[in-house]
Design an enzyme around this catalytic site. Structure first.
Site, PDB file in Angstrom:
ATOM      1  N   CYS A 127      41.060  41.244  37.749  1.00 17.10           N
ATOM      2  CA  CYS A 127      41.971  40.131  37.776  1.00 17.10           C
ATOM      3  C   CYS A 127      42.781  40.329  39.329  1.00 17.10           C
ATOM      4  CB  CYS A 127      43.020  40.284  36.921  1.00 17.10           C
ATOM      5  SG  CYS A 127      42.455  40.009  35.209  1.00 17.10           S
TER       6      CYS A 127
ATOM      7  N   HIS B 245      40.248  46.926  34.106  1.00 10.78           N
ATOM      8  CA  HIS B 245      41.777  46.186  34.420  1.00 10.78           C
ATOM      9  C   HIS B 245      42.012  46.801  35.592  1.00 10.78           C
ATOM     10  CE1 HIS B 245      42.917  44.744  30.550  1.00 10.78           C
ATOM     11  NE2 HIS B 245      42.580  45.883  29.942  1.00 10.78           N
TER      12      HIS B 245
ATOM     13  N   ARG C 203      40.027  35.839  39.995  1.00 12.36           N
ATOM     14  CA  ARG C 203      38.958  37.181  39.862  1.00 12.36           C
ATOM     15  C   ARG C 203      38.957  37.428  41.166  1.00 12.36           C
ATOM     16  NH1 ARG C 203      40.906  36.831  35.694  1.00 12.36           N
ATOM     17  NH2 ARG C 203      40.035  36.763  33.596  1.00 12.36           N
TER      18      ARG C 203
END
Length: 275
Positions: free
Chosen positions: A253, A179, A262
């Protein structure tokens, strides 16, 4: 006979007052609803941006410590067994230990060979945390777990290993996801990594040091080429490699707080050190 004088309030004025009262109640009720919604949204933001980070980071730190204790216990148990064997076996035990304490088996190897990596990491179970990722520049030290499940891996603050890609230290592409925002956000600042930065991956068998080589600042979320055995972007083919090697890929991300694209960082294996 005198007729009393009665002062009557015009009906129009009474109706106007009732309308104003209704409008006031509506405005008050609307204001209460808006305030309630604002508080709920604020709590949701606090939960996502603060609480999930705190909870995931604490959990990830505990898992790192648990892995370190587990490996230390296994190493001490192995050393104890080896010492017991040496005492009983005499000279035969000495020759068996020589490869582990001296010669080519000791120290750090600049380029691992197939013999040194083939049995280094057993195949992990799904969602199992089995390695530790350390990025000194970012002050990052987090567990690596098998798979990229949000609920069982990424939302715990772990880094996830893409199934089907290489394991640490092995030929091919050791590809990871993490993340960038919320739930520990371990990869929030990987855009700050520069060529030559070190990235370490620890397993029970060895510590593998990768060196950052290239960065792809933005590509499609469906660009599977970046995690192939020989990584190369299918969206931007000028980014990537054409020769087999020992690669590390970090993906997250981008832009922040979105999942539209990405961000990719690639590294190459520089050395390995047996534990």
């Amino acid at each position: 006979m005198r007729v009393p004088i009665v002062h009557r309030v015009p009906v129009v004025h009474q109706q106007a007052r009732r309308r104003r009262a209704r409008y006031a109640r509506l405005l008050w009720n609307g204001a209460e609803v808006l305030v309630t919604l604002g508080v709920v949204l604020l709590l949701l933001v606090v939960h996502q941006l603060w609480w999930t980070n705190r909870q995931a980071r604490e959990g990830a730190e505990r898992k790192v410590q648990a892995l370190e204790r587990q490996w230390e216990g296994e190493r001490e148990e192995g050393e104890g067994s080896a010492s017991h064997g040496d005492g009983e076996g005499g000279g035969g035990g000495g020759s068996g230990a020589a490869g582990g304490s001296g010669g080519p088996g000791a120290g750090s190897r600049s380029v691992p060979d197939s013999a040194s990596t083939s049995a280094s990491t057993p195949r992990p179970r799904w969602t199992q945390a089995y390695a530790i990722l350390t990025i000194p520049r970012l002050g990052l030290r987090v567990p690596v777990a098998e798979g990229i499940s949000k609920g069982n891996v990424l939302n715990k603050g772990y880094v996830g290993h893409y199934p089907g890609t290489a394991q640490p230290g092995r030929a091919g592409n050791f590809a990871l996801a993490g993340h960038r925002n919320t739930h520990g956000e371990p990869f929030r600042y990987i855009n700050r990594l520069r060529r030559g930065d070190r990235i370490e991956v620890e397993t029970p068998a060895a510590v593998y040091t990768y060196v950052v080589d290239r960065t792809l600042s933005q590509t499609s979320s469906r660009d599977g080429g970046v995690i192939r055995e020989i990584p190369r972007s299918m969206v931007r083919p000028s980014y990537g490699y054409s020769d087999p090697g020992y690669y590390l890929t970090l993906t997250t991300c981008t832009p922040e707080y979105t999942s539209k694209y990405r961000l990719v960082v690639w590294g190459k294996l520089g050395s390995m050190r047996p534990r």
